[in-house]
Scaffold this active site. Sequence first.
Site, PDB file in Angstrom:
ATOM      1  N   ALA A   1     -11.938 -66.805  79.092  1.00 19.18           N
ATOM      2  CA  ALA A   1     -11.024 -65.746  77.784  1.00 19.18           C
ATOM      3  C   ALA A   1      -9.042 -66.523  78.760  1.00 19.18           C
ATOM      4  CB  ALA A   1     -11.261 -64.564  77.884  1.00 19.18           C
ATOM      5  N   THR A   2      -9.621 -66.024  79.998  1.00 21.39           N
ATOM      6  CA  THR A   2      -8.077 -66.066  80.221  1.00 21.39           C
ATOM      7  C   THR A   2      -7.419 -67.616  79.852  1.00 21.39           C
ATOM      8  OG1 THR A   2      -8.585 -65.446  82.390  1.00 21.39           O
ATOM      9  CG2 THR A   2      -6.823 -67.039  82.790  1.00 21.39           C
TER      10      THR A   2
ATOM     11  N   ASN B   1     -10.871 -53.538  78.360  1.00 19.40           N
ATOM     12  CA  ASN B   1     -11.508 -53.860  79.772  1.00 19.40           C
ATOM     13  C   ASN B   1     -11.518 -52.547  81.387  1.00 19.40           C
ATOM     14  OD1 ASN B   1      -8.877 -54.819  80.428  1.00 19.40           O
ATOM     15  ND2 ASN B   1      -9.338 -55.503  82.250  1.00 19.40           N
TER      16      ASN B   1
ATOM     17  N   GLN C   1     -14.398 -58.427  75.685  1.00 17.28           N
ATOM     18  CA  GLN C   1     -14.991 -57.124  75.667  1.00 17.28           C
ATOM     19  C   GLN C   1     -15.441 -56.913  74.313  1.00 17.28           C
ATOM     20  OE1 GLN C   1     -15.578 -56.023  78.677  1.00 17.28           O
ATOM     21  NE2 GLN C   1     -14.243 -56.774  80.400  1.00 17.28           N
TER      22      GLN C   1
ATOM     23  N   SER D   1     -14.810 -64.922  75.745  1.00 18.36           N
ATOM     24  CA  SER D   1     -15.918 -64.708  77.575  1.00 18.36           C
ATOM     25  C   SER D   1     -17.648 -65.172  77.887  1.00 18.36           C
ATOM     26  CB  SER D   1     -14.721 -64.429  78.050  1.00 18.36           C
ATOM     27  OG  SER D   1     -15.391 -63.999  79.490  1.00 18.36           O
TER      28      SER D   1
ATOM     29  N   HIS E   1     -19.271 -64.884  80.069  1.00 20.84           N
ATOM     30  CA  HIS E   1     -19.688 -64.336  81.185  1.00 20.84           C
ATOM     31  C   HIS E   1     -19.446 -62.622  81.246  1.00 20.84           C
ATOM     32  CE1 HIS E   1     -16.065 -62.728  83.577  1.00 20.84           C
ATOM     33  NE2 HIS E   1     -15.581 -63.797  83.426  1.00 20.84           N
TER      34      HIS E   1
ATOM     35  N   THR F   1     -14.070 -82.805  79.488  1.00 19.74           N
ATOM     36  CA  THR F   1     -15.876 -83.023  79.321  1.00 19.74           C
ATOM     37  C   THR F   1     -16.096 -81.772  78.890  1.00 19.74           C
ATOM     38  OG1 THR F   1     -15.527 -85.445  80.451  1.00 19.74           O
ATOM     39  CG2 THR F   1     -17.558 -84.038  79.196  1.00 19.74           C
TER      40      THR F   1
ATOM     41  N   CYS G   1      -9.183 -56.887  88.046  1.00 23.29           N
ATOM     42  CA  CYS G   1      -7.623 -57.711  89.315  1.00 23.29           C
ATOM     43  C   CYS G   1      -6.600 -56.660  89.741  1.00 23.29           C
ATOM     44  CB  CYS G   1      -6.838 -58.172  87.630  1.00 23.29           C
ATOM     45  SG  CYS G   1      -7.568 -59.398  86.538  1.00 23.29           S
TER      46      CYS G   1
HETATM   47  C1  LIG Z   1     -12.736 -60.532  81.120  1.00 25.38           C
HETATM   48  C2  LIG Z   1     -11.686 -60.137  80.783  1.00 25.38           C
HETATM   49  C3  LIG Z   1     -10.634 -61.777  80.123  1.00 25.38           C
HETATM   50  C4  LIG Z   1     -10.659 -62.798  81.498  1.00 25.38           C
HETATM   51  O1  LIG Z   1     -11.765 -63.445  80.589  1.00 25.38           O
HETATM   52  P1  LIG Z   1     -12.295 -64.503  81.911  1.00 25.38           P
HETATM   53  O2  LIG Z   1     -13.654 -65.701  80.916  1.00 25.38           O
HETATM   54  O3  LIG Z   1     -12.259 -63.835  83.014  1.00 25.38           O
HETATM   55  O4  LIG Z   1     -11.064 -65.752  82.722  1.00 25.38           O
HETATM   56  C5  LIG Z   1      -9.534 -61.543  79.435  1.00 25.38           C
HETATM   57  N1  LIG Z   1      -9.275 -60.376  78.682  1.00 25.38           N
HETATM   58  C6  LIG Z   1     -10.313 -59.132  79.105  1.00 25.38           C
HETATM   59  C7  LIG Z   1      -9.976 -58.261  77.829  1.00 25.38           C
HETATM   60  C8  LIG Z   1     -11.019 -59.560  79.699  1.00 25.38           C
HETATM   61  O5  LIG Z   1     -12.331 -58.310  80.122  1.00 25.38           O
END
Ligand SMILES: *Cc1c(COP(=O)(O)O)cnc(C)c1O
Length: 399
Positions: A73-74, A153, A181, A201, A203, A241, A327
Amino acid sequence: MKLPVYLDYQATTPTDPRVVAAMLPFFTEEFGNPHATNHDYGRRAEEAVGAGRLAVANLIGADPKEIIFTSGATEANNLALTGCVEAHRDGKNHLVVSQTEHSSVLEVCRLLEDKGCQVTYLPVGENGLIDVARLGAAIGPRTLLLSVMAVNNEIGVIQPLKEIGAICRESGVLLHTDAAQAVGKIPIDVNAMGVHLLSLSSHKMYGPKGIGALYVRRRPRVRLRAQIVGGGQERGLRSGTVPTPLVVGLGEACILAAKNMVEESVRVRQLRDRFFDTVHASLPDVFLNGDPTQRIPGNINLGFPQVDGLELIKSLDHVALSAGSACTAARPGSSHVLRAIGADDARARSSIRVGIGRFTSEAEIDFAACAIIRRVQELRSCSVRHQVGAVEVQTVHGN
Ligand SMILES: *Cc1c(COP(=O)(O)O)cnc(C)c1O
């Protein structure tokens, strides 16, 4: 019960074993490059990537052609904001974002400000929600894009995206949402919400780490400038890739989420309420941060007056919790989200985040609630704790 009890589902989720099983063949037997389609290895990998893309698209009501795979997501947030600004050189250089966005949106905004963009950081109410009635005033003739996260989050509140989308449509502003989220936890439909760009994201939804996606609307087509260039993969928007095993994993995670969402949210909500009720029965002054109803089932952000949240978390050997986002973990009390909802330093400092999810059991909830109650009571009566400690030491020596 596995200790410590994991209650940090907003930081990350374990990869579902069914997801891992789906991924495994794509490390060894089906290792082909999905872009090298002159032979069967590549074609089978390409097919698997296509199936994963379809699963992601189905979960959010999109077309597979609108899904761009990223590392998470970043990266999706970076591509959405910077890519959008750089593709629009028509004088529109104003962005509107909420003050409670993830750092991967806010830090991109700082960079864009350095490059001459104007950014409005929209306040939220004490409940953590954007005041839709006041949103229109922030939008001007040069506003290009509005970015509001679907679910926060830290405090788990759900923003009124449908209403926000309607305002954007009326004023011709693009809408991006960081839905890291939200996807897989609550129903998301890019058309019903009127979003043009959406980040997700893997994970955060029981998929593997290292992959995510950006939804990019095609009708009307949203123009973006690639931030990573090279071989032109992902419609030229994200070269490199495509990692077949990770895409397969994310796809399987999406299928599982779609299948189990209703049932899972009922179960997780019951666990959350059980946790809160247990804590509240023993510690009636516990308070909840964020709106009490407009929230995802798997999160509560709680505060205990006169208790230092970080001290509480660190002293709980058998419960894995955070004070806020990963963070800001090192700097509790400095949560920009809690500040934005009007919490003073003391209130912010006394708060902890509890994240509940797919693999949380009732026994774990009861264990964690009891451990927290006991520790809060101990921290509040430090002198008593020392006395008890002394007695225990004497008893040990007495034996
Ligand atoms: C975890 C999170 C991200 C970052 O996601 P990554 O896949 O770890 O880069 C961005 N925004 C929110 C709201 C998140 O909870």
